[in-house]
Design a protein around this motif. Structure first.
Motif, PDB file in Angstrom:
ATOM      1  N   ILE A 299       0.826  -1.204   0.000  1.00  0.00           N
ATOM      2  CA  ILE A 299       0.000   0.000   0.000  1.00  0.00           C
ATOM      3  C   ILE A 299       0.865   1.260   0.000  1.00  0.00           C
ATOM      4  CG2 ILE A 299      -1.538   1.314   1.538  1.00  0.00           C
ATOM      5  CD1 ILE A 299      -2.822  -0.882  -0.132  1.00  0.00           C
ATOM      6  N   SER A 300       1.921   1.218   0.785  1.00  0.00           N
ATOM      7  CA  SER A 300       2.786   2.391   0.869  1.00  0.00           C
ATOM      8  C   SER A 300       3.534   2.618  -0.437  1.00  0.00           C
ATOM      9  CB  SER A 300       3.778   2.229   2.026  1.00  0.00           C
ATOM     10  OG  SER A 300       3.074   2.089   3.235  1.00  0.00           O
ATOM     11  N   ALA A 301       3.918   1.525  -1.090  1.00  0.00           N
ATOM     12  CA  ALA A 301       4.684   1.665  -2.337  1.00  0.00           C
ATOM     13  C   ALA A 301       3.832   2.240  -3.460  1.00  0.00           C
ATOM     14  CB  ALA A 301       5.257   0.310  -2.746  1.00  0.00           C
ATOM     15  N   ILE A 302       2.577   1.832  -3.547  1.00  0.00           N
ATOM     16  CA  ILE A 302       1.774   2.257  -4.696  1.00  0.00           C
ATOM     17  C   ILE A 302       0.803   3.382  -4.360  1.00  0.00           C
ATOM     18  CG2 ILE A 302       1.951   0.093  -5.953  1.00  0.00           C
ATOM     19  CD1 ILE A 302      -0.675  -0.773  -4.816  1.00  0.00           C
ATOM     20  N   ASP A 303       0.655   3.729  -3.071  1.00  0.00           N
ATOM     21  CA  ASP A 303      -0.212   4.839  -2.675  1.00  0.00           C
ATOM     22  C   ASP A 303      -1.655   4.634  -3.152  1.00  0.00           C
ATOM     23  OD1 ASP A 303      -1.189   7.199  -1.723  1.00  0.00           O
ATOM     24  OD2 ASP A 303      -0.264   8.456  -3.258  1.00  0.00           O
ATOM     25  N   SER A 334       0.375   9.908   8.034  1.00  0.00           N
ATOM     26  CA  SER A 334      -0.265  10.777   7.044  1.00  0.00           C
ATOM     27  C   SER A 334      -1.190   9.998   6.103  1.00  0.00           C
ATOM     28  CB  SER A 334       0.796  11.504   6.220  1.00  0.00           C
ATOM     29  OG  SER A 334       1.555  10.552   5.489  1.00  0.00           O
ATOM     30  N   ARG A 335      -0.945   8.693   5.964  1.00  0.00           N
ATOM     31  CA  ARG A 335      -1.752   7.889   5.053  1.00  0.00           C
ATOM     32  C   ARG A 335      -3.007   7.335   5.715  1.00  0.00           C
ATOM     33  NH1 ARG A 335      -0.125   5.008   1.103  1.00  0.00           N
ATOM     34  NH2 ARG A 335      -2.354   4.916   0.819  1.00  0.00           N
ATOM     35  N   ARG A 336      -2.974   7.246   7.052  1.00  0.00           N
ATOM     36  CA  ARG A 336      -4.029   6.506   7.755  1.00  0.00           C
ATOM     37  C   ARG A 336      -5.442   7.027   7.520  1.00  0.00           C
ATOM     38  NH1 ARG A 336      -0.628   5.829  13.358  1.00  0.00           N
ATOM     39  NH2 ARG A 336       0.986   4.487  12.496  1.00  0.00           N
ATOM     40  N   PRO A 337      -5.665   8.355   7.520  1.00  0.00           N
ATOM     41  CA  PRO A 337      -7.054   8.829   7.375  1.00  0.00           C
ATOM     42  C   PRO A 337      -7.686   8.443   6.038  1.00  0.00           C
ATOM     43  CG  PRO A 337      -5.611  10.595   8.129  1.00  0.00           C
ATOM     44  CD  PRO A 337      -4.724   9.466   7.713  1.00  0.00           C
ATOM     45  N   HIS A 338      -6.871   8.200   5.039  1.00  0.00           N
ATOM     46  CA  HIS A 338      -7.413   7.926   3.693  1.00  0.00           C
ATOM     47  C   HIS A 338      -7.698   6.448   3.459  1.00  0.00           C
ATOM     48  CE1 HIS A 338      -6.134  11.993   2.923  1.00  0.00           C
ATOM     49  NE2 HIS A 338      -4.913  11.674   3.305  1.00  0.00           N
ATOM     50  N   LEU A 339      -7.116   5.603   4.289  1.00  0.00           N
ATOM     51  CA  LEU A 339      -7.158   4.168   4.010  1.00  0.00           C
ATOM     52  C   LEU A 339      -8.526   3.558   4.330  1.00  0.00           C
ATOM     53  CD1 LEU A 339      -5.252   1.804   3.217  1.00  0.00           C
ATOM     54  CD2 LEU A 339      -5.011   1.371   5.668  1.00  0.00           C
ATOM     55  N   SER A 340      -9.042   2.750   3.419  1.00  0.00           N
ATOM     56  CA  SER A 340     -10.258   1.996   3.735  1.00  0.00           C
ATOM     57  C   SER A 340     -10.019   0.522   3.417  1.00  0.00           C
ATOM     58  CB  SER A 340     -11.458   2.564   2.966  1.00  0.00           C
ATOM     59  OG  SER A 340     -11.781   1.755   1.880  1.00  0.00           O
ATOM     60  N   VAL A 341     -10.337  -0.335   4.375  1.00  0.00           N
ATOM     61  CA  VAL A 341     -10.206  -1.785   4.186  1.00  0.00           C
ATOM     62  C   VAL A 341     -11.594  -2.374   4.386  1.00  0.00           C
ATOM     63  CG1 VAL A 341      -9.123  -3.921   4.992  1.00  0.00           C
ATOM     64  CG2 VAL A 341      -7.854  -1.758   5.096  1.00  0.00           C
ATOM     65  N   SER A 342     -12.103  -3.075   3.392  1.00  0.00           N
ATOM     66  CA  SER A 342     -13.457  -3.611   3.505  1.00  0.00           C
ATOM     67  C   SER A 342     -13.543  -4.972   2.829  1.00  0.00           C
ATOM     68  CB  SER A 342     -14.457  -2.647   2.854  1.00  0.00           C
ATOM     69  OG  SER A 342     -14.119  -2.474   1.498  1.00  0.00           O
ATOM     70  N   ALA A 343     -14.623  -5.686   3.155  1.00  0.00           N
ATOM     71  CA  ALA A 343     -14.872  -6.958   2.481  1.00  0.00           C
ATOM     72  C   ALA A 343     -15.550  -6.681   1.140  1.00  0.00           C
ATOM     73  CB  ALA A 343     -15.768  -7.829   3.345  1.00  0.00           C
TER      74      ALA A 343
END
Ligand code: ZN
Length: 368
Positions: A299-303, A334-343
């Motif tokens: 995730i960090s590599a590809i943003d 800085s990336r955390r607020p944008h991240l969404s993980v879902s089924a």
């Protein structure tokens, strides 16, 4: 010596090509917009009304499109006849080889599943090829419409000819699967990586988002990366092959020959079962944390902000949260607020994606 074609043959060929191109353009417009009038098609394609009328007549004669009623008149004119993809015009057979036992379905042209089959037993090696053929044959026998083609979502690295270069979990190496199936079944066959086709199906189901990472956790683990609306296949068509990255060098030997691959700690077979056959939540959460840890670097590599999990494990309490928590804890603040993980909310994403690649390959229709 090869003779060059006469100018009249050339003119005819290019006339045929442009006619075919226009047919595909009209069909794509109908597929994308659901229910449209001939005037709508002319508007969105830039083709003339007369051309559209002639193209639609051909699509109706082919059985690909049908008239479904009348719309509202734009002015004082008569109300337009509405057109849609004719669901019963063709069937598409789709195989999902990412799960054991293998699954199959018949889709109609409107994308609805009309029939399902499940293989009798798990299989690998040559037996897996025969199992796939038997499943497809059973579906063909159950089909009541002309069959457009067979789409296959399979684990492994697949070359442009549909040869499986390597699928460790099925014990397939340099297997010309597309050619085998096409010869045995006598129909058009499209073969693609399971995680890649699932990502295409997920993309169709998302509103607006055009960049996502779809992670499939089944017998193995793979990912499909969609960037700006297009599948990123990678330089060797093996993007997303994260299952055989070593993350535990002192761990267990993997089916691929390496030691401590991600699959040895996070794929479905390593998650313990309870007495009733369901997955043990504590064991699933542990596998989820191992996956989340591995995804942090990806995730960090590809943003990419949107991570979707396609797995039976996603139904186990706490699994998706475990992936999300571990992933979030390991990436920069800085990336955390944008991240969404879902089924994934797509039913049967590998089957749906396998059917979609047949639409793409045989009709040029790319649904979005
Ligand atoms: Zn491995």
């Amino acid at each position: 010596m090869r003779r060059s074609p006469s100018s009249s043959q050339l003119r005819k060929a290019s006339r045929d090509d442009s006619r075919r191109w226009n047919l595909l353009t009209a069909l794509q417009a109908i597929a994308r917009h659901g229910t449209v009038s001939r005037a709508d098609i002319a508007r969105v394609t830039g083709l003339t009304r007369a051309t559209v009328s002639s193209l639609v007549a051909e699509l109706i004669a082919e059985g690909l499109v049908h008239e479904v009623g009348v719309g509202e008149a734009e002015s004082a004119g008569k109300p337009p006849t509405l057109l849609a993809i004719n669901g019963d015009g063709r069937d598409i057979v789709a195989l999902d080889l990412s799960r054991q036992p293998f699954q199959a379905a018949i889709f109609d042209l409107a994308g609805e599943i009309t029939h399902r089959e499940v293989a009798d037993a798990p299989a690998t090696g040559d037996e897996a090829v025969e199992t796939a053929i038997r499943l497809a044959e059973t579906c063909l026998a159950a089909s009541s419409n002309p069959v457009l083609g067979l789409g296959v979502g399979t684990p492994g690295i697949i070359d442009p000819e549909g040869t499986i270069t390597e699928a460790a979990n099925l014990d397939w190496h340099d297997l010309p699967l597309r050619r085998f199936l096409a010869e045995r079944l006598g129909l058009a066959v499209s073969v693609a990586n399971d995680a890649h086709v699932a990502a295409l199906a997920e993309l169709r189901a998302t509103d607006g988002a055009d960049t996502l990472l779809l992670v499939t956790v089944a017998e193995g683990i793979g990912a499909g990366l969609v960037l700006d609306g297009a599948l990123h296949s990678g330089q060797h068509l093996s993007s997303g092959e994260i299952g055989h990255v070593v993350i535990e060098p002192d761990g267990d030997r993997c089916r691929c020959g390496l030691v401590g691959c991600l699959e040895t700690v996070a794929a479905v077979p390593v998650v313990a079962r309870r007495a009733d056959g369901s997955h043990d939540p504590a064991s699933a959460a542990n596998a989820g944390r191992r996956l989340g840890a591995a995804l942090a670097m990806v995730i960090s590599a590809i943003d990419v902000d949107r991570v979707v999990i396609n797995s039976d494990l996603a139904r186990v309490d706490g699994y998706v949260d475990a992936v999300a928590d571990e992933l979030t804890a390991r990436i920069h603040r800085s990336r955390r607020p944008h991240l969404s993980v879902s089924a994934s909310e797509v039913a049967d994403p590998v089957l749906a994606g396998a059917a979609a690649i047949v639409m793409r390959d045989e009709l040029g229709v790319i649904l979005r």
